[in-house]
Write a protein that holds these residues in place. Sequence first.
Motif: not given
Length: 152
Positions: A32-38, A70-71, A73-77
């Motif tokens: 709902e807030i755009g986060l994955t568990y990791t 990669p995690l 990198k996605r979080m920075a993006t």
Amino acid sequence: MQTDHQLDQQLCFALYTAAKSATSAYRESLGEIGLTYTQYVTLLALWERDGRSVSELGEVLHLDSGTLSPLLKRMATTGLIERRREGDDGRRVTIHLTETGRGLQSRVNDIQARLYDAVDMDAEELAMLRTLARRFFESIGDARDGLEGPTR
């Protein structure tokens, strides 16, 4: 020694289904807030102590670099974190929360409260479960290390 082969008597299966249920419940709410568990557990580690090195995050989260890189990198993006090169040679990379990453903390707190309220266990039972899960993790890690034996 006789072993019980019934599925519902297997500790590994009980742990597997409990972990699967917990991550599934979090996955839905975090989505709902755009986060994955990791991403969520990474934010927890950074809310606890911002500016951790990449290697320290890997240790704390029990993630290898093939998963962590990669995690991050996605979080920075997506603007949750920023990576900074530290030291004279710039080889040490630290991870820092952005305002967006810090701003999610109250929303995550609401999700945690909602999920804890939905569980039919009191605070003492949850604390005991957490303690036993940590102890099991440490114990099985020690047992696994002992089973591997010396390297050649």
